[in-house]
Write a protein that holds these residues in place. Structure first.
Motif, short mmCIF file in Angstrom:
data_model
loop_
_atom_site.label_atom_id
_atom_site.label_comp_id
_atom_site.label_asym_id
_atom_site.label_seq_id
_atom_site.Cartn_x
_atom_site.Cartn_y
_atom_site.Cartn_z
N ALA A 171 35.63 42.17 33.08
CA ALA A 171 36.28 42.07 34.39
C ALA A 171 35.75 40.84 35.13
CB ALA A 171 36.02 43.33 35.21
N PHE A 172 36.53 40.38 36.05
CA PHE A 172 36.17 39.24 36.90
C PHE A 172 36.01 39.80 38.31
CE2 PHE A 172 37.44 35.55 39.53
CZ PHE A 172 36.60 34.58 39.03
N ALA A 173 34.77 40.10 38.68
CA ALA A 173 34.50 40.87 39.90
C ALA A 173 34.15 39.95 41.06
CB ALA A 173 33.38 41.87 39.65
N MET A 174 35.19 39.38 41.65
CA MET A 174 35.00 38.50 42.81
C MET A 174 35.50 39.17 44.09
SD MET A 174 36.63 34.73 43.58
CE MET A 174 35.53 33.79 42.53
N THR A 175 36.76 39.58 44.11
CA THR A 175 37.39 40.08 45.33
C THR A 175 36.74 41.37 45.83
OG1 THR A 175 39.50 39.12 44.69
CG2 THR A 175 39.58 40.87 46.33
N TYR A 212 40.64 45.64 42.91
CA TYR A 212 41.82 45.11 42.21
C TYR A 212 41.46 44.38 40.92
CZ TYR A 212 43.39 45.64 47.06
OH TYR A 212 43.62 46.11 48.33
N LEU A 213 40.40 44.78 40.27
CA LEU A 213 39.88 44.05 39.11
C LEU A 213 40.54 44.52 37.82
CD1 LEU A 213 36.08 44.40 39.94
CD2 LEU A 213 37.71 42.75 40.89
N GLY A 214 41.19 43.61 37.11
CA GLY A 214 41.69 43.94 35.79
C GLY A 214 40.55 44.28 34.85
N ASN A 215 40.73 45.28 34.00
CA ASN A 215 39.73 45.77 33.05
C ASN A 215 38.63 46.61 33.69
OD1 ASN A 215 40.93 44.74 30.74
ND2 ASN A 215 39.69 42.88 30.70
N ALA A 216 38.67 46.80 35.00
CA ALA A 216 37.58 47.54 35.65
C ALA A 216 37.76 49.05 35.54
CB ALA A 216 37.49 47.15 37.12
#
Length: 707
Positions: A171-175, A212-216
């Motif tokens: 996942a890309f956990a920024m937002t 809203y993280l894809g793969n989370a």
């Protein structure tokens, strides 16, 4: 610049002087010139145009389209979101097996270091299933790219192989739910513990959950987590950390990790979006992706970039490929929608306006042309602009053109084009849906499904309005650089349009004189179809809007913070409109530059008409501004709509060729209305009535029976 075949040079007015074309007498619509001086109707070289549209990475696009045409990658309508997620995850494995994910990764890890080709290939997946395009983008374009561009060679060696082959989905956990696009203000912290040599990641309150993280929600084994780096009591701003989040065997969350499922969404339900929180989760110091900022064992922070602000934007700038790919995918989706709707419009017949025995084809109606052909022109413009963006992106990430200014230009260009193309895709798919009537609403024709999936494109990777504000600030900075030596009086004159003949440059090209206009409709149309006139009007609008906003904001940086913010807020809408106009001009210029590459005369003529349709539709869209600011006369403004209608009539015979040149087959379009069934139905109906009339058994209509 390429001139249209009906250039103003024939009138004796040089095309470089837009104001030189003055009309001398009132005229009627009969004075309007035809849109071509050629006696023989042009023809489009569809194959040649298709090659032009494939662009620099033509071979990559062909390979990607072959892959996207495979049924096992296609979206299956009607699945539950759970079933859709399972299908898309299995499709990622197909991409790995086919070697489709290697292009952007280093050669030493089995990749190709082909950054432009990587984006060109991945954006084509939108034709198979937008969920597949985005989930692959999360895995390799965000999660993997963050490790690649923010990490070091040691990070690459440790983590990229497993990311590339999908051993570790991520996942890309920024937002964060509480800050959205305001990444600099995120609340998640990563505090360095000198006693253990670890960072402690913590989510301090509910609004700081990563969202809203894809793969989370389900698939992610690890995440790149963005957090405020705190060392020795000093907050050094947002940095990225590689954080394991689930046990690879059990898929259970690791201690301290909390995960929630976002559930069913308005679209893209093949992606397991979710939220993450961290309760004092510890990771080794070496899990900091430290290309732009590092912490020594004793807690000392260091960075090759001294300015915290510049460091932050440099880190985020390395992840610009998400916006670049969304721009291309949005254009591809618009192409698919138009290919279906225009084919249907050339086959479907309705109302017998001109014949008692045969109904009219939908696309022969002027209103139907007005609905679809300007969208087609815009899609061409956006496709050509995307190709330029892709070349810029490849230049930066390959290192061929990688100065600080190049990166700023890329960031600005991506923000402008992604905003306009994603909005355009939604508008196009909606209009195509409506233009196909009830059939368009059927899910088998994909308009509603594609629009639902692309809806979120206008919000993620940067909300479009926020991105346009970024573009506007760059325009203001360019303005300030150009005019820092000018006095206030000269600037005010320019902003008010009183300095006739003055030109300046904000990265958009030179500007000519103001338009002095009156008189005959024919001469008005001649002026409007001249490319220099179109460019002048589009550029003048941008530059005047920027100048006026700059004057309104002059001195704001010397005000107290609250007053400066209030002044900027009072002009925010104007700035965003200027940024939109800037993007429109860039698209027009990209279309015009592409015309120079066309050798076939017929194709060039048709594309010139299409470019003119794009430019004049933009001018018509903003006609009130041009009239109120004296850039167009009332006479020329009245001529505009009728001349656009003439262009539509000229383009009508070429509509199918123009969408066929997109190169998408039925395996990509997959809309029943575009499959030929409508033509078969119409042929069956026509044959039935022809036979009935020939038999003499046809009933007499009531009106004729009474005579």
């Amino acid at each position: 610049m390429t001139q249209s075949t009906d250039s103003l040079s024939a009138t004796g007015a040089g095309p470089s002087d837009p104001a030189a074309v003055a009309d001398t007498a009132d005229g009627s619509s009969a004075d309007l010139p035809d849109v071509a001086d050629t006696e023989e109707a042009p023809a489009v070289d569809v194959a040649g145009l298709g090659e032009l549209l494939l662009g620099t990475w033509a071979d990559v696009r062909r390979t990607a389209r072959e892959l996207a045409a495979r049924p096992e990658l296609h979206k299956v309508e009607g699945l539950t979101h759970t079933e859709h997620r399972e299908r898309v995850f299995s499709q990622l494995k197909i991409l790995v097996d086919e070697g489709a994910i290697k292009r952007a990764f280093p050669k030493e890890l089995g990749g190709e270091d082909n950054h432009g080709g990587n984006i060109a290939g991945f954006e084509e997946l939108v034709t198979a299933d937008p969920s597949l395009q985005i989930k692959s983008g999360v895995q390799w374009g965000l999660f993997g790219a963050a490790v690649l561009h923010l990490g070091t060679a040691e990070h690459h060696r440790r983590w990229l192989p497993d990311i590339m082959d999908l051993t570790v989905p991520g996942a890309f956990a920024m937002t964060e739910i509480g800050h959205g696009s305001d990444v600099a203000s995120i609340a998640t912290t990563a505090t360095y513990d000198e006693t253990t040599g670890e960072f402690v990641l913590n989510t301090p309150f509910r609004a700081a959950w990563k969202e809203y993280l894809g793969n989370a929600a389900k698939d992610g084994i690890a995440a790149v987590v963005f957090a405020q780096l705190i060392a020795k009591g000093v907050n050094h701003g947002v940095h990225a950390f590689y954080v394991p989040i689930r046990d690879p065997q059990t898929k259970d969350c690791l201690p301290g990790i909390r995960s929630e499922d976002d559930g069913v969404k308005g679209g893209l339900n093949g992606i397991d979006n979710g939220r993450l929180a961290f309760d004092h989760v510890r990771v080794p110091r070496t899990n900091l992706l430290n290309r732009y900022g590092d912490v020594a064992e004793d807690g000392t922070y260091s960075s090759p970039i001294a300015s915290p602000g510049r460091r932050f934007f440099t880190m985020l700038g390395t992840l610009v490929q998400g916006r670049v790919s969304l721009d291309g995918a949005a254009v591809a989706a618009a192409k698919v929608g138009l290919a279906a709707a225009i084919r249907y419009a050339t086959e479907r017949r309705q109302f017998n306006a001109s014949s008692d025995t045969q109904e009219e084809v939908l696309l022969d109606y002027q209103r139907h042309q007005r609905r679809l052909l300007p969208l087609l022109a815009s899609t061409y413009a956006m496709g050509f602009a995307h190709e330029e963006l892709l070349a810029k992106f490849d230049g930066v990430f390959s290192g061929a053109q990688d100065t600080d200014e190049d990166r700023q230009d890329l960031e600005t260009l991506a923000a402008a084009l992604k905003s306009l193309s994603t909005w355009h895709a939604l508008d196009t798919l909606q209009e195509c849906r409506e233009a196909c009537g009830g059939a368009g609403f059927m899910i088998e024709n994909r308009f509603a499904s594609l629009r639902a999936d692309l809806d979120i494109y206008v919000t993620f990777e940067g909300d479009n309005n926020v991105l346009l504000q970024l573009v506007a600030k760059r325009l203001l900075n360019d303005y300030a650089k150009e005019f820092r030596t000018m006095n206030v009086g000269a600037l005010a004159k320019f902003a008010l349009g009183q300095a006739r003949g003055m030109a300046y440059k904000t990265g958009l090209g030179a500007v000519g004189q103001f338009v002095a206009d009156s008189g005959r409709a024919g001469r008005s149309a001649l002026a409007l179809r001249d490319p220099d006139m179109q460019q002048f009007l589009l550029a003048e609008r941008v530059q005047t809007m920027v100048a006026q906003a700059a004057q309104a904001l002059a001195g704001a940086n010397r005000l107290p913070q609250s007053e400066a913010a209030a002044r900027f807020n009072a002009h925010q809408d104007e700035l965003i409109e200027a940024a939109r106009a800037h993007g429109e001009l860039l698209q027009w210029e990209a279309f015009t530059a592409a015309l120079e590459k066309v050798q076939d005369p017929g194709t060039k003529q048709v594309l010139t008409w299409l470019r003119d349709l794009f430019g004049l539709t933009l001018i018509e869209k903003h006609l009130a501004w041009h009239l109120m600011n004296g850039r167009l006369s009332m006479q020329r403004g009245r001529t505009l709509g009728e001349y656009i209608n003439r262009l539509l009539a000229k383009l009508r015979p070429h509509a199918l060729d123009l969408v066929d040149a997109f190169g998408y087959t039925q395996d990509h379009i997959r809309a029943t209305v575009a499959s030929g069934v409508e033509a078969a139905r119409q042929a069956e109906a026509a044959a039935y009535y022809a036979e009935l009339r020939a038999s003499g058994a046809a009933p007499v209509k009531e009106k004729k029976a009474g005579k």
